[in-house]
Structures are given as structure tokens and as C-alpha cells.
Design a protein around this motif. Structure first.
Motif, PDB file in Angstrom:
ATOM      1  N   ASP A 276      58.754 -82.583 -24.022  1.00  0.00           N
ATOM      2  CA  ASP A 276      59.138 -81.174 -24.192  1.00  0.00           C
ATOM      3  C   ASP A 276      60.327 -80.756 -23.335  1.00  0.00           C
ATOM      4  O   ASP A 276      60.583 -79.561 -23.179  1.00  0.00           O
ATOM      5  N   VAL A 277      61.056 -81.724 -22.763  1.00  0.00           N
ATOM      6  CA  VAL A 277      62.280 -81.400 -22.030  1.00  0.00           C
ATOM      7  C   VAL A 277      63.462 -81.816 -22.902  1.00  0.00           C
ATOM      8  O   VAL A 277      63.628 -82.995 -23.209  1.00  0.00           O
ATOM      9  N   GLU A 278      64.260 -80.841 -23.308  1.00  0.00           N
ATOM     10  CA  GLU A 278      65.357 -81.106 -24.234  1.00  0.00           C
ATOM     11  C   GLU A 278      66.683 -81.172 -23.483  1.00  0.00           C
ATOM     12  O   GLU A 278      67.333 -80.153 -23.275  1.00  0.00           O
ATOM     13  N   MET A 279      67.056 -82.394 -23.094  1.00  0.00           N
ATOM     14  CA  MET A 279      68.365 -82.572 -22.464  1.00  0.00           C
ATOM     15  C   MET A 279      69.470 -82.244 -23.472  1.00  0.00           C
ATOM     16  O   MET A 279      70.481 -81.643 -23.134  1.00  0.00           O
ATOM     17  N   THR A 280      69.259 -82.674 -24.726  1.00  0.00           N
ATOM     18  CA  THR A 280      70.134 -82.315 -25.836  1.00  0.00           C
ATOM     19  C   THR A 280      69.232 -82.032 -27.036  1.00  0.00           C
ATOM     20  O   THR A 280      68.015 -82.199 -26.957  1.00  0.00           O
ATOM     21  N   GLY A 281      69.829 -81.670 -28.150  1.00  0.00           N
ATOM     22  CA  GLY A 281      69.045 -81.440 -29.347  1.00  0.00           C
ATOM     23  C   GLY A 281      68.425 -82.702 -29.917  1.00  0.00           C
ATOM     24  O   GLY A 281      67.529 -82.630 -30.771  1.00  0.00           O
ATOM     25  N   LEU A 282      68.870 -83.862 -29.444  1.00  0.00           N
ATOM     26  CA  LEU A 282      68.346 -85.131 -29.944  1.00  0.00           C
ATOM     27  C   LEU A 282      67.194 -85.669 -29.097  1.00  0.00           C
ATOM     28  O   LEU A 282      66.508 -86.600 -29.509  1.00  0.00           O
ATOM     29  N   THR A 283      66.983 -85.090 -27.928  1.00  0.00           N
ATOM     30  CA  THR A 283      66.013 -85.650 -26.987  1.00  0.00           C
ATOM     31  C   THR A 283      64.585 -85.587 -27.504  1.00  0.00           C
ATOM     32  O   THR A 283      63.887 -86.598 -27.586  1.00  0.00           O
ATOM     33  N   LYS A 284      64.149 -84.395 -27.850  1.00  0.00           N
ATOM     34  CA  LYS A 284      62.743 -84.211 -28.211  1.00  0.00           C
ATOM     35  C   LYS A 284      62.344 -85.017 -29.448  1.00  0.00           C
ATOM     36  O   LYS A 284      61.296 -85.681 -29.444  1.00  0.00           O
ATOM     37  N   PRO A 285      63.149 -85.032 -30.531  1.00  0.00           N
ATOM     38  CA  PRO A 285      62.780 -85.853 -31.688  1.00  0.00           C
ATOM     39  C   PRO A 285      62.664 -87.334 -31.341  1.00  0.00           C
ATOM     40  O   PRO A 285      61.760 -88.025 -31.827  1.00  0.00           O
ATOM     41  N   PHE A 286      63.564 -87.825 -30.479  1.00  0.00           N
ATOM     42  CA  PHE A 286      63.512 -89.236 -30.092  1.00  0.00           C
ATOM     43  C   PHE A 286      62.248 -89.525 -29.291  1.00  0.00           C
ATOM     44  O   PHE A 286      61.540 -90.509 -29.559  1.00  0.00           O
ATOM     45  N   VAL A 287      61.963 -88.702 -28.295  1.00  0.00           N
ATOM     46  CA  VAL A 287      60.790 -88.921 -27.446  1.00  0.00           C
ATOM     47  C   VAL A 287      59.517 -88.885 -28.278  1.00  0.00           C
ATOM     48  O   VAL A 287      58.633 -89.743 -28.140  1.00  0.00           O
TER      49      VAL A 287
ATOM     50  N   VAL B 142      72.960 -98.574 -29.906  1.00  0.00           N
ATOM     51  CA  VAL B 142      72.988 -99.148 -31.259  1.00  0.00           C
ATOM     52  C   VAL B 142      73.608 -98.149 -32.237  1.00  0.00           C
ATOM     53  O   VAL B 142      74.472 -98.513 -33.058  1.00  0.00           O
ATOM     54  N   LEU B 143      73.206 -96.890 -32.161  1.00  0.00           N
ATOM     55  CA  LEU B 143      73.789 -95.875 -33.028  1.00  0.00           C
ATOM     56  C   LEU B 143      75.285 -95.721 -32.757  1.00  0.00           C
ATOM     57  O   LEU B 143      76.088 -95.545 -33.681  1.00  0.00           O
ATOM     58  N   GLY B 144      75.650 -95.817 -31.482  1.00  0.00           N
ATOM     59  CA  GLY B 144      77.057 -95.713 -31.115  1.00  0.00           C
ATOM     60  C   GLY B 144      77.885 -96.859 -31.673  1.00  0.00           C
ATOM     61  O   GLY B 144      79.007 -96.654 -32.162  1.00  0.00           O
ATOM     62  N   PHE B 145      77.344 -98.071 -31.616  1.00  0.00           N
ATOM     63  CA  PHE B 145      78.035 -99.218 -32.201  1.00  0.00           C
ATOM     64  C   PHE B 145      78.321 -98.958 -33.683  1.00  0.00           C
ATOM     65  O   PHE B 145      79.426 -99.229 -34.174  1.00  0.00           O
TER      66      PHE B 145
ATOM     67  N   ILE C  35      77.174 -86.703 -28.334  1.00  0.00           N
ATOM     68  CA  ILE C  35      75.896 -86.249 -27.823  1.00  0.00           C
ATOM     69  C   ILE C  35      74.870 -87.345 -28.086  1.00  0.00           C
ATOM     70  O   ILE C  35      74.759 -87.861 -29.201  1.00  0.00           O
ATOM     71  N   THR C  36      74.108 -87.712 -27.058  1.00  0.00           N
ATOM     72  CA  THR C  36      73.073 -88.717 -27.198  1.00  0.00           C
ATOM     73  C   THR C  36      71.711 -88.089 -26.894  1.00  0.00           C
ATOM     74  O   THR C  36      71.626 -86.884 -26.638  1.00  0.00           O
ATOM     75  N   THR C  37      70.674 -88.902 -26.907  1.00  0.00           N
ATOM     76  CA  THR C  37      69.342 -88.379 -26.609  1.00  0.00           C
ATOM     77  C   THR C  37      69.240 -87.892 -25.159  1.00  0.00           C
ATOM     78  O   THR C  37      68.371 -87.079 -24.842  1.00  0.00           O
ATOM     79  N   ALA C  38      70.099 -88.417 -24.297  1.00  0.00           N
ATOM     80  CA  ALA C  38      69.967 -88.114 -22.866  1.00  0.00           C
ATOM     81  C   ALA C  38      71.038 -87.147 -22.347  1.00  0.00           C
ATOM     82  O   ALA C  38      70.818 -86.496 -21.325  1.00  0.00           O
ATOM     83  N   SER C  39      72.180 -87.077 -23.020  1.00  0.00           N
ATOM     84  CA  SER C  39      73.284 -86.320 -22.427  1.00  0.00           C
ATOM     85  C   SER C  39      74.441 -86.217 -23.399  1.00  0.00           C
ATOM     86  O   SER C  39      74.411 -86.731 -24.514  1.00  0.00           O
TER      87      SER C  39
END
Length: 371
Positions: A304-315, A336-339, A364-368
Motif C-alpha cells: 500500500d505504499v505507492e512510490m509511483t503509479g506502477l508500484t502497488k500493481p506490481f507488489v 526487463v521491461l526497459g530492455f 517511471i518504474t515500479t520503484a522510482s
């Protein structure tokens, strides 16, 4: 009889003509990404799991467009055994590139092992994104000999100098709470407990200098247990004898479990804050038999901590799939997504074309926000 034989011959001929069409289908184009890490440990396991989720997301979306062709992502797992052997790590990297044919490599955890891994990857001009080692010195060769080391990138975590800053924040926060709750007026006493590993060396030196000068606290001693120690009775007893109020931990490997167990079993009356990667996982409570309660540590992810909009769905997806909280090494997912994104932009798998594109990413990544 002749009619029967003719029909039989005709059927055999038709089957013979059809067989080639029933043979193995032509292999799809693949991008082979090697994932190297200590796979028998949490750190490598999460590197693999994060990469798996990244691969599945890319392939489910149709793969990677390289010019007019489509490529699917294939992962190759390599157990580096680097927590126990840097020699094994180097051999695993060599095999990953020369035998398994990895186009790119992600992973690596222990600094002492990532250095030789880095050299091997550079020998073969293979892009290597480390996803586990924090030592700033790993990036220094890129500045000193760019043409050779330009294929090396750090994906996670940020470097140890930034980790020190975060650790100082934790110590300061713990100190403020202690003083408010206990009424202590004297300078607080801090014990530094750091695993005997290279990445922690500079952190120990900086903490030794800045805890007194920046925080006005006293450092009562430094303890450097082996990264593979199974109990820390001697260290915890000495820390208690030193009357420490706070223990500042710098622990990234499996030592985090026996550390927390010893701290809890011996009821050392000191707050534990800093870095303990093992405490990032959901299984930490069971692994420490509950003695890890009240351990405070840094982590990339939390529910439940959203560093970015992608964090919570990934976790949430990670927990649902693996039944575990992702640790920082699971950000192989983002790599991998970045590659996939960078290769499509480059229109090629050629490392020399990809490097300048990767040097100028801003996403924007899951972390930052990663730039």
C-alpha cells in the motif's frame, strides 16, 4: 489385389509428403536475457522472480518489435553462488555468455563477485545491468575507461553513499523517538553492526564519521560479523555491554536472520535500524521465530505504499504469484521491461547502438523515476 496395393502405395506416398509439414515449427526470434545471482538465497530468487514477471508481461503484449521482426524474451537462469564463492560467480557469468548465448545479463549481488562478472561481460561487450550490488566503486571503471566499461549499468539499488544518507535518517528518527519516550538527556550511543563485505566498508567509515558530527551521537563500537555467520551471540553481548541505545545495521545477505534472532533472543535493549534485506520479506517473522519483531529497515517496496503509479500493481501481483513481498532485487522486472523498450527504440540488439539509448533513459518504474 492390385487396386488395394495401389491405394496403399498412394496413402504411404501422401503420408511421406505430409511428414515434413508436421515437423518442428520454425523457432521464433528470441532475446536471451541471462539472470545471474545467488539462486539458493532470497536475493537471487527475487531477481529471477522479478525477471519472470517482466518476461511474461513483454511476451503477453506481443513481444519486442525489432525492425520488421518480432522477438520473444527468453530467460536463462544462472546460479552464481556468489555469497559463498566469487570464483563460482565468474564461471557462471562466463558460461552464461559463451555457452548459453545470453544477449544481455542482469543480476549480481555481492560486490566482490560483481567485479569479476563485470570484467567478463566487458570482455564480450555484453550489456550487464547489475541488480543487487550497491558499491559506488562498481561504476568507477565506466568513468576511467569508458570504451571498455560502457556496457555496464546499475539497475538497483542506488549506490552505498545514498544508502548511508538513508541510514542516517533512520538513526536520527529512532534517536528522536527514544529521547521523547524515555527522557534521556545525554548523547545517545550507537553501535554499528555491518556484515564483513566490501559494499559495507565505506558505509561503516562514513557512519563512524557522521553519526557524531551530524547527529551528535556517540559511536560505541563497530562489529563486522561474517556474512555467513549463523549466530551473533558474541557481538550482541558486546553491544549490550557497550550500553548502546541504537544498533545501526548494514546487512544485505542471509546474516540478517541470525542477527535478528540473536538480538531478540538476548533481549538486547537497543533499537535496531538501518539495512537488513532479509527483513524485507514476509517470511522474516517465521524465519526469526518472532524475534525479529521491531526490526526497522530500509526497503524498496511495502504494501500500500505507492512510490509511483506502477508500484502497488506490481507488489500485489508479485505477492499473488509468489506469496512473498518483493525485495529490492525484484526490480529486475523493470530492467526487463526497459530492455524491451530500448531495443524497440534502437531497432537492433547491437550493444553499441543500445548503450547511448540506455544512457539517456528517463522512465517511471515500479520503484522510482529512473534516469
Amino acid at each position: 489385389m492390385k487396386k488395394f496395393l495401389f491405394l496403399l502405395f498412394t496413402c504411404v506416398l501422401l503420408v511421406a509428403l505430409a511428414l515434413p509439414a508436421c515437423g518442428p515449427a520454425e523457432e521464433a526470434n528470441t532475446i536471451k536475457i541471462g539472470v545471474i545471482g545467488p539462486m539458493e538465497y532470497l536475493q537471487g530468487e527475487h531477481q529471477w522472480w522479478g525477471a519472470e514477471m517482466g518476461r511474461d508481461k513483454v511476451n503477453a503484449a506481443g513481444g519486442v518489435k525489432v525492425g520488421d521482426e518480432t522477438y520473444m524474451v527468453e530467460l536463462i537462469k544462472a546460479d552464481s553462488n556468489e555469497i559463498l564463492s566469487t570464483t563460482d560467480a565468474a564461471a557462471a557469468m562466463e558460461k552464461l555468455i559463451t555457452v548459453d548465448g545470453a544477449d544481455f545479463v542482469i543480476g549480481g549481488f555481492r560486490t566482490e563477485a560483481v567485479f569479476p562478472m563485470q570484467e567478463i561481460a566487458m570482455d564480450y561487450k555484453t550489456i550487464f545491468v547489475s541488480c543487487g550490488a550497491a558499491d559506488l566503486a562498481l561504476c568507477t571503471p565506466v568513468y576511467e575507461d569508458y570504451e571498455r566499461y560502457k556496457y555496464y549499468f546499475r539497475g538497483t539499488p542506488f549506490c552505498n553513499t545514498h544508502l548511508v544518507t538513508n541510514t542516517l535518517y533512520e538513526i536520527e528518527m529512532a534517536g528522536a523517538i527514544l529521547k521523547e519516550e524515555t527522557g534521556i538527556k545525554r548523547p545517545l550511543r550507537v553501535a554499528i553492526c555491518a556484515e564483513g563485505a566490501q559494499w559495507a566498508d565505506n558505509m561503516v567509515n562514513i557512519l563512524n564519521a557522521l553519526v557524531p558530527s551530524r547527529l551528535g551521537m556517540e559511536v560505541v563500537g563497530v562489529w563486522r560479523p561474517s556474512p555467513t555467520a549463523t549466530e551473533l551471540t558474541a557481538e550482541m553481548t558486546a553491544i549490550e555491554d557497550a550500553n548502546a541505545d541504537i544498533i545501526a545495521t548494514v546487512i544485505s545477505g542471509p546474516l540478517g536472520i541470525p542477527y535478528a534472532r540473536s538480538w531478540g533472543e538476548l533481549e538486547v535493549p537497543a533499537a535496531s535500524v538501518g539495512i537488513n534485506v532479509e527483513s524485507q520479506k514476509l517470511g522474516f517473522w517465521d524465519a526469526t521465530a518472532g524475534f525479529g519483531n521491531y526490526e526497522t529497515s530500509q526497503g524498496t517496496f511495502a504494501e500500500d505504499v505507492e512510490m509511483t503509479g506502477l508500484t502497488k500493481p506490481f507488489v500485489e501481483a508479485f505477492i499473488e504469484r509468489y506469496g512473498e513481498m518483493p525485495t529490492y532485487t525484484a526490480t529486475t522486472y523493470d530492467v526487463v521491461l526497459g530492455f524491451a523498450e530500448d531495443i524497440e527504440k534502437a531497432g537492433t540488439l547491437d550493444a553499441d547502438v543500445l548503450v547511448p539509448i540506455m544512457e539517456n533513459i528517463d522512465r517511471i518504474t515500479t520503484a522510482s523515476r529512473f534516469a
